[in-house]
Design a protein around this motif. Structure first.
Motif, PDB file in Angstrom:
ATOM      1  N   ALA A 142       3.337   6.862  -3.874  1.00  0.00           N
ATOM      2  CA  ALA A 142       4.205   7.085  -3.436  1.00  0.00           C
ATOM      3  C   ALA A 142       4.370   5.431  -2.196  1.00  0.00           C
ATOM      4  O   ALA A 142       4.911   4.867  -1.543  1.00  0.00           O
ATOM      5  CB  ALA A 142       4.864   7.522  -2.885  1.00  0.00           C
ATOM      6  N   LEU A 143       2.577   5.303  -1.952  1.00  0.00           N
ATOM      7  CA  LEU A 143       2.447   4.637  -0.335  1.00  0.00           C
ATOM      8  C   LEU A 143       2.972   2.848  -0.398  1.00  0.00           C
ATOM      9  O   LEU A 143       1.745   2.651  -1.109  1.00  0.00           O
ATOM     10  CB  LEU A 143       0.889   4.342  -0.011  1.00  0.00           C
ATOM     11  CG  LEU A 143       0.203   4.073   1.536  1.00  0.00           C
ATOM     12  CD1 LEU A 143       1.198   4.445   2.789  1.00  0.00           C
ATOM     13  CD2 LEU A 143      -0.800   4.263   1.309  1.00  0.00           C
ATOM     14  N   HIS A 144       3.534   2.367  -0.131  1.00  0.00           N
ATOM     15  CA  HIS A 144       4.351   1.484  -0.433  1.00  0.00           C
ATOM     16  C   HIS A 144       4.166   0.020   0.954  1.00  0.00           C
ATOM     17  O   HIS A 144       4.234  -1.197   0.750  1.00  0.00           O
ATOM     18  CB  HIS A 144       5.756   1.252  -0.547  1.00  0.00           C
ATOM     19  CG  HIS A 144       7.100   1.517   0.059  1.00  0.00           C
ATOM     20  ND1 HIS A 144       6.880   1.258   1.484  1.00  0.00           N
ATOM     21  CD2 HIS A 144       8.051   2.348  -0.002  1.00  0.00           C
ATOM     22  CE1 HIS A 144       8.275   1.677   1.792  1.00  0.00           C
ATOM     23  NE2 HIS A 144       8.294   2.938   1.371  1.00  0.00           N
ATOM     24  N   THR A 145       4.053   0.905   2.057  1.00  0.00           N
ATOM     25  CA  THR A 145       3.874   0.046   3.566  1.00  0.00           C
ATOM     26  C   THR A 145       2.474   0.561   4.332  1.00  0.00           C
ATOM     27  O   THR A 145       2.382   1.957   4.384  1.00  0.00           O
ATOM     28  CB  THR A 145       5.174   0.185   3.975  1.00  0.00           C
ATOM     29  OG1 THR A 145       6.561  -0.227   3.322  1.00  0.00           O
ATOM     30  CG2 THR A 145       4.918  -0.664   5.292  1.00  0.00           C
ATOM     31  N   LEU A 146       1.868   0.009   4.514  1.00  0.00           N
ATOM     32  CA  LEU A 146      -0.247   0.139   5.174  1.00  0.00           C
ATOM     33  C   LEU A 146       0.033  -0.842   5.992  1.00  0.00           C
ATOM     34  O   LEU A 146      -0.110  -1.520   6.073  1.00  0.00           O
ATOM     35  CB  LEU A 146      -0.545   0.435   3.861  1.00  0.00           C
ATOM     36  CG  LEU A 146      -2.292   0.702   4.390  1.00  0.00           C
ATOM     37  CD1 LEU A 146      -2.054   1.947   5.243  1.00  0.00           C
ATOM     38  CD2 LEU A 146      -3.024   0.688   3.520  1.00  0.00           C
ATOM     39  N   GLU A 147       0.003  -0.272   7.278  1.00  0.00           N
ATOM     40  CA  GLU A 147      -0.843  -1.026   8.251  1.00  0.00           C
ATOM     41  C   GLU A 147      -1.864  -0.158   8.854  1.00  0.00           C
ATOM     42  O   GLU A 147      -2.315   0.594   9.004  1.00  0.00           O
ATOM     43  CB  GLU A 147      -0.025  -1.202   9.378  1.00  0.00           C
ATOM     44  CG  GLU A 147      -0.510  -1.875  10.695  1.00  0.00           C
ATOM     45  CD  GLU A 147       0.299  -1.878  11.590  1.00  0.00           C
ATOM     46  OE1 GLU A 147       0.363  -2.812  12.722  1.00  0.00           O
ATOM     47  OE2 GLU A 147       1.745  -1.744  11.789  1.00  0.00           O
ATOM     48  N   LEU A 148      -3.434  -1.616   8.727  1.00  0.00           N
ATOM     49  CA  LEU A 148      -5.001  -0.722   9.224  1.00  0.00           C
ATOM     50  C   LEU A 148      -5.254  -1.120  10.541  1.00  0.00           C
ATOM     51  O   LEU A 148      -5.482  -2.784  10.520  1.00  0.00           O
ATOM     52  CB  LEU A 148      -5.680  -0.568   8.340  1.00  0.00           C
ATOM     53  CG  LEU A 148      -6.113   0.321   7.210  1.00  0.00           C
ATOM     54  CD1 LEU A 148      -6.566   0.021   5.874  1.00  0.00           C
ATOM     55  CD2 LEU A 148      -5.281   1.764   7.370  1.00  0.00           C
ATOM     56  N   ALA A 149      -5.471  -1.103  11.285  1.00  0.00           N
ATOM     57  CA  ALA A 149      -5.822  -1.963  13.060  1.00  0.00           C
ATOM     58  C   ALA A 149      -7.695  -1.217  13.109  1.00  0.00           C
ATOM     59  O   ALA A 149      -7.037  -0.457  13.828  1.00  0.00           O
ATOM     60  CB  ALA A 149      -4.673  -1.974  14.117  1.00  0.00           C
ATOM     61  N   LEU A 150      -8.150  -2.663  12.680  1.00  0.00           N
ATOM     62  CA  LEU A 150      -9.228  -2.022  12.996  1.00  0.00           C
ATOM     63  C   LEU A 150     -10.198  -3.194  13.718  1.00  0.00           C
ATOM     64  O   LEU A 150     -11.043  -2.897  12.869  1.00  0.00           O
ATOM     65  CB  LEU A 150      -9.830  -1.914  11.244  1.00  0.00           C
ATOM     66  CG  LEU A 150      -8.776  -0.928  10.370  1.00  0.00           C
ATOM     67  CD1 LEU A 150      -9.677  -1.355   8.880  1.00  0.00           C
ATOM     68  CD2 LEU A 150      -9.389   0.410  10.473  1.00  0.00           C
TER      69      LEU A 150
END
Length: 213
Positions: free
Chosen positions: A131-139
């Motif tokens: 169900a994941l529609h919004t993803l933010e990865l600060a890497l």
């Protein structure tokens, strides 16, 4: 006397049906409603998670007694610097979030943790979250190379992801890695893509990144 209307409203709020309380909690997108009373804590806890975690804190403790299937939104921020391969282990633990059937919004702030390509490969399995529609990865500052970026490009396989933010500032990402990232625009549902490769190893000034509106 001044507080009586507020107290009455609070009492009536607590008497609302369970499904109504869940709708309100999800509309707000925070854990605030779960702290009103023990009844609401029982029904609403773990739906909206927001933690700031020190690196020496065992990430597995975060998932201890956590109902993964209840999760709707998650924000996890790790502060400080890790040593050795601890950063990659954190990512492998976070990969469990792919099992969250109702998780739709996820933000992971992993700065200067030396997760390396192994950590990036672990995070790439988040494309399996149904169900994941919004993803933010600060890497930023994580010793990521092109192979790690190639793994993250696999996020395009997600059938429901429509908003993706990748901050890869100050990593070892070269031209080939950026070209692979450009392929994220092929994700079937994606309409917003934000990529930051500032202070990386990009030489080709003609590299074009996919852009959101």
């Amino acid at each position: 006397i001044f507080f009586r209307p507020f107290t009455f409203a609070k009492m009536k709020f607590r008497e609302l049906p369970e499904d109504v309380l869940r709708y309100i909690s999800d509309f707000e997108g925070t854990a605030a409603c779960s702290h009103v009373c023990s009844r609401m804590w029982k029904w609403l806890q773990h739906r909206h998670l927001r933690y700031f975690i020190a690196h020496e804190y065992d990430i597995h403790q975060v998932f201890h007694n956590l109902s993964i299937q209840a999760l709707r939104t998650v924000y996890l921020s790790f502060k400080g610097k890790t040593m050795g391969d601890k950063g990659a282990h954190v990512c492998k633990a976070l990969a469990r979030l792919k099992e969250a059937a109702h998780l739709h919004t996820l933000t992971l702030v992993l700065l200067n943790m030396s997760i390396g390509d192994i950590g990036a490969q672990a995070l790439a399995v988040l494309n399996e979250a149904p169900a994941l529609h919004t993803l933010e990865l600060a890497l930023s500052d994580n010793n990521l190379g092109d192979s790690g970026v190639q793994a993250l490009a696999g996020l395009k396989e997600s059938p429901v992801l429509h908003t993706l933010t990748l901050d890869l500032t100050n990593n070892n990402v070269g031209d080939s890695g950026v070209h692979v990232l450009a392929g994220l625009k092929e994700a079937p549902a994606l309409h917003t893509l934000r990529l930051n490769v500032k202070d990386c190893s990009v030489i080709d000034g003609d590299v074009q990144l996919a852009q959101g509106p």
